[in-house]
Design a protein around this motif. Structure first.
Motif, PDB file in Angstrom:
ATOM      1  N   THR A  68       0.840  -1.194   0.000  1.00 21.38           N
ATOM      2  CA  THR A  68       0.000   0.000   0.000  1.00 21.38           C
ATOM      3  C   THR A  68       0.876   1.247   0.000  1.00 21.38           C
ATOM      4  OG1 THR A  68      -0.151   0.105   2.418  1.00 21.38           O
ATOM      5  CG2 THR A  68      -1.881  -1.131   1.269  1.00 21.38           C
ATOM      6  N   VAL A  69       0.287   2.337  -0.480  1.00 24.40           N
ATOM      7  CA  VAL A  69       0.945   3.640  -0.502  1.00 24.40           C
ATOM      8  C   VAL A  69      -0.020   4.652   0.099  1.00 24.40           C
ATOM      9  CG1 VAL A  69       1.905   5.461  -1.969  1.00 24.40           C
ATOM     10  CG2 VAL A  69       2.221   3.069  -2.599  1.00 24.40           C
ATOM     11  N   ASP A  70       0.496   5.498   0.979  1.00 22.45           N
ATOM     12  CA  ASP A  70      -0.281   6.580   1.568  1.00 22.45           C
ATOM     13  C   ASP A  70       0.606   7.820   1.566  1.00 22.45           C
ATOM     14  OD1 ASP A  70      -2.076   8.197   2.889  1.00 22.45           O
ATOM     15  OD2 ASP A  70      -1.890   7.182   4.817  1.00 22.45           O
ATOM     16  N   GLY A  71       0.518   8.591   0.489  1.00 25.46           N
ATOM     17  CA  GLY A  71       1.391   9.752   0.344  1.00 25.46           C
ATOM     18  C   GLY A  71       2.822   9.302   0.148  1.00 25.46           C
ATOM     19  N   LYS A  72       3.696   9.651   1.109  1.00 24.80           N
ATOM     20  CA  LYS A  72       5.110   9.273   1.033  1.00 24.80           C
ATOM     21  C   LYS A  72       5.405   7.992   1.814  1.00 24.80           C
ATOM     22  CE  LYS A  72       6.970  13.865   0.334  1.00 24.80           C
ATOM     23  NZ  LYS A  72       8.027  14.790   0.712  1.00 24.80           N
ATOM     24  N   LYS A  73       4.371   7.387   2.416  1.00 27.77           N
ATOM     25  CA  LYS A  73       4.569   6.185   3.228  1.00 27.77           C
ATOM     26  C   LYS A  73       4.127   4.947   2.471  1.00 27.77           C
ATOM     27  CE  LYS A  73       4.264   8.689   7.459  1.00 27.77           C
ATOM     28  NZ  LYS A  73       4.148   8.557   8.866  1.00 27.77           N
ATOM     29  N   ILE A  74       4.901   3.869   2.653  1.00 25.89           N
ATOM     30  CA  ILE A  74       4.588   2.595   2.008  1.00 25.89           C
ATOM     31  C   ILE A  74       4.581   1.491   3.058  1.00 25.89           C
ATOM     32  CG2 ILE A  74       5.540   3.292  -0.216  1.00 25.89           C
ATOM     33  CD1 ILE A  74       8.020   1.564   0.423  1.00 25.89           C
ATOM     34  N   SER A  75       3.910   0.394   2.731  1.00 24.67           N
ATOM     35  CA  SER A  75       3.994  -0.819   3.536  1.00 24.67           C
ATOM     36  C   SER A  75       3.781  -2.006   2.613  1.00 24.67           C
ATOM     37  CB  SER A  75       2.975  -0.808   4.677  1.00 24.67           C
ATOM     38  OG  SER A  75       1.671  -0.844   4.160  1.00 24.67           O
ATOM     39  N   TYR A  76       4.391  -3.129   2.960  1.00 22.53           N
ATOM     40  CA  TYR A  76       4.284  -4.343   2.159  1.00 22.53           C
ATOM     41  C   TYR A  76       4.803  -5.511   2.979  1.00 22.53           C
ATOM     42  CZ  TYR A  76       9.186  -3.188   1.434  1.00 22.53           C
ATOM     43  OH  TYR A  76      10.503  -2.854   1.638  1.00 22.53           O
ATOM     44  N   THR A  77       4.538  -6.713   2.482  1.00 21.09           N
ATOM     45  CA  THR A  77       5.092  -7.918   3.089  1.00 21.09           C
ATOM     46  C   THR A  77       5.853  -8.690   2.026  1.00 21.09           C
ATOM     47  OG1 THR A  77       3.112  -9.217   2.696  1.00 21.09           O
ATOM     48  CG2 THR A  77       3.267  -8.108   4.819  1.00 21.09           C
ATOM     49  N   ILE A  78       6.785  -9.507   2.505  1.00 22.03           N
ATOM     50  CA  ILE A  78       7.559 -10.386   1.639  1.00 22.03           C
ATOM     51  C   ILE A  78       7.528 -11.775   2.261  1.00 22.03           C
ATOM     52  CG2 ILE A  78       9.855 -10.923   0.760  1.00 22.03           C
ATOM     53  CD1 ILE A  78      10.428  -7.909   0.815  1.00 22.03           C
ATOM     54  N   SER A  79       7.204 -12.769   1.461  1.00 21.62           N
ATOM     55  CA  SER A  79       7.265 -14.161   1.906  1.00 21.62           C
ATOM     56  C   SER A  79       8.479 -14.802   1.247  1.00 21.62           C
ATOM     57  CB  SER A  79       5.999 -14.910   1.487  1.00 21.62           C
ATOM     58  OG  SER A  79       4.884 -14.368   2.150  1.00 21.62           O
ATOM     59  N   PHE A  80       9.355 -15.348   2.090  1.00 16.86           N
ATOM     60  CA  PHE A  80      10.575 -15.947   1.579  1.00 16.86           C
ATOM     61  C   PHE A  80      10.983 -17.087   2.501  1.00 16.86           C
ATOM     62  CE2 PHE A  80      15.139 -16.054   0.588  1.00 16.86           C
ATOM     63  CZ  PHE A  80      15.067 -16.068  -0.798  1.00 16.86           C
ATOM     64  N   ASN A  81      11.229 -18.265   1.940  1.00 17.57           N
ATOM     65  CA  ASN A  81      11.612 -19.444   2.732  1.00 17.57           C
ATOM     66  C   ASN A  81      10.634 -19.701   3.878  1.00 17.57           C
ATOM     67  OD1 ASN A  81      13.818 -19.969   1.120  1.00 17.57           O
ATOM     68  ND2 ASN A  81      15.241 -18.858   2.434  1.00 17.57           N
TER      69      ASN A  81
END
Length: 111
Positions: A68-81
């Protein structure tokens, strides 16, 4: 005269509609760990308030999830191993982005 103003208006609307978000593009960062330098490359794409892209390290590559993006802020997840990590970040300038996770903070430079 009306045609000139209409043409200028359409040009301005087109430029605004196709303006690239400053978060879009390739970003690179690194940090020191007990096992040596950990380098990461991101490719981000912003569409409205949705963030997509990839995360790539010397250990492999994974798509961003739940971005997601909210102005200059971002968030996300990564699935690895079989592990899922949540990241947040903020655009500091057009050339610098800071991302944070449970493992700490990393500065990314636009490539």
């Amino acid at each position: 005269m009306k045609t000139l103003f209409f043409s200028l208006f359409l040009s301005l609307v087109t430029i605004v509609a196709f303006a690239q978000n400053p978060i879009d593009g390739s970003w690179k960062g690194s940090r020191e760990t007990p096992n040596g330098t950990f380098e990461v490359n991101y490719t981000f794409k912003v569409e409205g308030n949705k963030l997509t892209g990839t995360w790539k390290t010397q250990f492999g590559e994974s798509p961003l999830q739940e971005g997601t993006v909210d102005g200059k802020k971002i968030s996300y997840t990564i699935s690895f191993n079989d592990r899922k990590m949540t990241y947040t970040g903020e655009l500091v300038s057009d050339k610098e982005l800071v991302v944070k996770s449970e493992r700490g903070e990393m500065k990314l430079a636009k490539q």
